[in-house]
Design a protein around this motif. Structure first.
Motif, PDB file in Angstrom:
ATOM      1  N   TRP A 157     -30.285  36.409  57.546  1.00  0.00           N
ATOM      2  CA  TRP A 157     -29.948  36.111  55.961  1.00  0.00           C
ATOM      3  C   TRP A 157     -29.426  34.886  55.917  1.00  0.00           C
ATOM      4  O   TRP A 157     -29.433  34.323  54.882  1.00  0.00           O
ATOM      5  CB  TRP A 157     -29.272  37.394  55.486  1.00  0.00           C
ATOM      6  N   LYS A 161     -30.368  31.958  53.413  1.00  0.00           N
ATOM      7  CA  LYS A 161     -29.454  31.469  52.318  1.00  0.00           C
ATOM      8  C   LYS A 161     -29.361  29.924  52.520  1.00  0.00           C
ATOM      9  O   LYS A 161     -29.803  29.030  51.322  1.00  0.00           O
ATOM     10  CB  LYS A 161     -28.224  32.210  52.475  1.00  0.00           C
ATOM     11  N   ILE A 164     -32.609  28.311  51.520  1.00  0.00           N
ATOM     12  CA  ILE A 164     -32.762  28.090  50.033  1.00  0.00           C
ATOM     13  C   ILE A 164     -31.925  26.775  49.125  1.00  0.00           C
ATOM     14  O   ILE A 164     -32.415  26.208  48.383  1.00  0.00           O
ATOM     15  CB  ILE A 164     -32.451  29.501  49.273  1.00  0.00           C
ATOM     16  N   GLU A 165     -30.745  27.152  49.668  1.00  0.00           N
ATOM     17  CA  GLU A 165     -29.789  26.117  49.073  1.00  0.00           C
ATOM     18  C   GLU A 165     -30.079  24.727  49.379  1.00  0.00           C
ATOM     19  O   GLU A 165     -30.304  23.833  48.395  1.00  0.00           O
ATOM     20  CB  GLU A 165     -28.195  26.523  49.407  1.00  0.00           C
ATOM     21  N   LYS A 193     -28.188  40.893  47.905  1.00  0.00           N
ATOM     22  CA  LYS A 193     -29.521  39.756  48.326  1.00  0.00           C
ATOM     23  C   LYS A 193     -30.306  39.621  47.403  1.00  0.00           C
ATOM     24  O   LYS A 193     -30.838  38.461  47.252  1.00  0.00           O
ATOM     25  CB  LYS A 193     -30.022  40.590  49.677  1.00  0.00           C
ATOM     26  N   PHE A 196     -29.323  37.390  44.770  1.00  0.00           N
ATOM     27  CA  PHE A 196     -29.109  36.018  44.974  1.00  0.00           C
ATOM     28  C   PHE A 196     -30.695  35.414  45.060  1.00  0.00           C
ATOM     29  O   PHE A 196     -31.020  34.291  44.554  1.00  0.00           O
ATOM     30  CB  PHE A 196     -28.752  35.802  46.406  1.00  0.00           C
ATOM     31  N   LEU A 197     -31.763  36.124  45.582  1.00  0.00           N
ATOM     32  CA  LEU A 197     -32.955  35.913  45.450  1.00  0.00           C
ATOM     33  C   LEU A 197     -33.399  35.564  44.254  1.00  0.00           C
ATOM     34  O   LEU A 197     -34.284  34.630  43.771  1.00  0.00           O
ATOM     35  CB  LEU A 197     -34.061  37.001  46.153  1.00  0.00           C
ATOM     36  N   ASN A 200     -32.330  32.568  42.420  1.00  0.00           N
ATOM     37  CA  ASN A 200     -33.053  31.216  42.928  1.00  0.00           C
ATOM     38  C   ASN A 200     -34.555  31.520  42.869  1.00  0.00           C
ATOM     39  O   ASN A 200     -35.111  30.687  43.250  1.00  0.00           O
ATOM     40  CB  ASN A 200     -32.527  31.277  44.293  1.00  0.00           C
TER      41      ASN A 200
END
Lengths: 481, 168
Positions: A157, A161, A164-165, A193, A196-197, A200
């Motif tokens: 994970w 993250k 993605i960022e 999670k 967050f997904l 984004n």
């Protein structure tokens, strides 16, 4: 001279280039720009003889599609050909990142050839992840899709993250359009999670092989009920996406094993009950673990074709009753047949997407032409490896011999059996499949199982669309009306 | 069609006249049959090719092998007709197809096929340049000294006195 010459079975001045194939009682003709016509025997003969009345509906339709040689609309054909092959001018747009090879499932067909859950040496490190994203953003493509695969990606994970960022930042700096998707079995999903997904806009995809009994048989999970996890998180994530965006809604893929064959209705009903708009009836690929377990879960090409036709019939019957479920492979093919667009499906284009449309990045930075090619690397055969993000520049990766070879091997214009096939404008070959099944990336189509499936699906679609009501359903599926 | 059936070897052999079908056509037809049979081609004099169609071991034959082999030979003949049509269509339309593909891939991009031709945008660019040049000229006229750095004075004039001195 317009009269038929001795030994020439058609009027040269009237008939433009076409490929032909029997489609039920009709003759299917197609051309380079993807135009098609289904003609009965009399109309086909008249077409060849150049005797169709110029004001007849058939003549007008054939003219519009580019089959009448002395009445070709070059601008329209050039435009259509360009649109249908637009991907040739793009660079790699699909970038698959295997953030870990570890997995907590033991699926009977595991195409990814996953490793044990406790072996953290199979995780992608942050520095490798950064170099991978840097490489991705060197692509010439304006639109980039990053797809997380595994193993089970949620086992790493932290790196997900980070990617993605970091890639969102790169998107702004490099002025690209980025989409991100995650393929997961959802067993490690939690609210944090998921939020967050969703925040984004990461689209989610999972595997759902049908009702609990079939799913759990195919996808063994010792720590719990795989099917229950999938259903729970599919519903939850779908609700959340619906509320927030109503776009990039979660989807699911089905892999068909021997256990699935007698249960086509139950599998489709499972998807309908969850409100999923699409089901992808994927045949088993003879890659990775599936090669070893073939005796247990495999089936013949003919068995799959029977299953597919039966399933498609059921899906059509549901649509006729107002339940709008679609079959994904049919939608891909129908989009190519019925519209001027191309869905850029990497496996069904010429040349295929390997290297020039998609790239797969392994946890250790190794770069492969596609995820299927990476699976061969996993069993010790690096024939499809382009290089490594730590050792090679983007230019070196793209100029590798394997990319050129894959491109040549999947160019339908140069493949015996494909170049003259009526389905050529809509189809594509997979050099990895050819290598796996026939020992060479240059497959022999007359004995190729994948070709046999594609042919059967195309034939069935062309046969079915001769029914007006079914054609209307197909048009709706591809948004053509 | 003259043919010879060999039941024992599960094969049918016949000669194809190369005046009717080219080697390219015969090979094309043979390729289509590679899933059903083993095909052996060899020269049979100057004008003929001998084609041997041998059933594969796993072929479903049924009761009458002669019938099966004759049917296969008939289908092979039909496939040669089909291949001949394909070849002729390909040759006849080669230039048209090449034109469409080259225009689509190397000419205009798909989005710009319907846009105005490049000539128009060149003309627009010329007009813009003319406008800018005129604006520059106007600015020059307005300025008090037309040539403050004497750029427009020829080199010979500028250096006239110096050159005379050197000659002396």
């Amino acid at each position: 001279m317009t009269k038929k010459e001795l030994g020439t079975p058609y009027i040269r001045e009237k008939v433009a280039y076409f490929r032909e194939r029997k489609a039920g009682n009709k003759m299917l003709i197609t051309n380079d720009a993807g135009g098609y016509a289904l003609l009965n025997s009399a109309a086909y003969k008249k077409f060849l003889a150049g005797s169709l009345a110029a004001n007849s509906a058939e003549h007008k339709s054939l003219q519009k599609q580019g089959f009448i040689r002395d009445a070709l609309d070059f601008q329209a054909l050039i435009k259509k050909y360009g649109q249908k092959n637009y991907f040739l001018k793009q660079g790699p747009s699909l970038h698959i990142i295997v953030v870990t090879l570890r997995c907590n499932h033991k699926c009977l067909y595991c195409h990814a050839s996953a490793g044990p859950e406790n072996n953290e040496g199979l995780d992608m490190a942050i520095d490798t992840a950064k170099m991978t994203v840097d490489t991705i953003f060197r692509t010439t493509a304006q639109n980039i899709t990053i797809e997380f695969q595994g193993g089970e990606p949620l086992l790493n994970w932290g790196v997900i993250k980070f990617i993605i960022e970091y890639s969102k930042e790169k998107e702004k700096i490099d002025n690209k359009n980025l989409q991100i998707s995650l393929v997961s079995n959802f067993s490690l999903m939690d609210d944090k999670k998921l939020n967050f997904l969703v925040k984004n806009k990461v689209s989610l995809c999972t595997s759902l092989d049908g009702p609990e009994e079939i799913h759990n048989k195919n996808r063994f999970y010792s720590a719990g009920n795989s099917h229950k996890n999938v259903i729970t998180w599919l519903k939850k994530s779908d609700d959340l996406y619906k509320k927030k965006y109503d776009i990039c809604r979660p989807g699911a893929l089905t892999t068909i094993t021997k256990y699935s064959l007698p249960h086509s209705k139950a599998i489709i009903d499972q998807y309908v009950s969850l409100g999923l708009p699409k089901i992808y009836l994927r045949p088993l690929n003879p890659f990775g673990v599936a090669k070893k377990t073939w005796e247990q879960i495999g089936y013949s090409i003919d068995d799959f074709i029977k299953f597919y036709k039966k399933s498609l019939n059921y899906i059509i019957s549901l649509n006729l009753k107002g339940k709008p479920i679609q079959e994904a492979l049919a939608v891909t093919f129908l989009t190519k047949i019925l519209t001027d667009r191309d869905p850029n499906h990497m496996d069904y284009r010429s040349p295929c997407g390997a290297g020039i449309g998609q790239i797969a990045y392994n946890y250790n930075g190794d770069v492969y032409t596609c995820d299927e090619g990476r699976m061969f690397g996993r069993i010790g055969d690096d024939i499809f490896k382009m290089g490594n993000v730590k050792e090679n520049s983007y230019q070196e990766l793209m100029n590798s011999e394997v990319v050129k070879s894959m491109c040549i091997a999947s160019c339908l214009e140069a493949i015996p059996g494909c170049s003259d096939c009526a389905h050529k404008p809509y189809c594509g070959v997979c050099p990895v499949y050819n290598y796996s099944e026939q020992g060479s990336i240059f497959g022999q189509m007359s004995t190729n199982g994948r070709c046999k499936i594609n042919m059967a699906v195309f034939d069935y679609l062309f046969e079915k669309m001769q029914n007006k009501k079914i054609e209307e359903i197909f048009q709706k599926w591809v948004g053509a009306n | 069609m003259d043919y010879k059936i060999n039941d024992k070897n599960k094969e049918i052999i016949y000669s194809v006249n190369t005046n009717l079908y080219s080697l390219e056509v015969i090979r094309g037809a043979a390729f289509v049959f590679t899933d059903r049979a083993h095909i052996f081609l060899q020269n049979d004099g100057k004008k003929y090719i001998k084609a041997c169609i041998k059933l594969k071991e796993n072929s479903e034959i049924g009761q009458n092998i002669d019938k099966k082999l004759k049917s296969l030979a008939g289908e092979f003949n039909n496939e040669m007709l089909n291949q001949a049509l394909r070849k002729e269509l390909g040759e006849q339309n080669k230039n048209i197809r090449e034109y469409i593909v080259s225009q689509a891939l190397f000419g205009a991009s798909p989005e710009s096929v319907n846009q105005k031709p490049q000539k128009d945008s060149d003309e627009e660019l010329d007009k813009l340049l003319e406008k800018e040049l005129k604006a520059l000229e106007e600015e020059e006229k307005k300025s008090k000294t037309k040539d403050p750095h004497k750029i427009l004075v020829p080199w010979e004039k500028k250096n006239k006195s110096k050159s005379k001195k050197i000659r002396k």
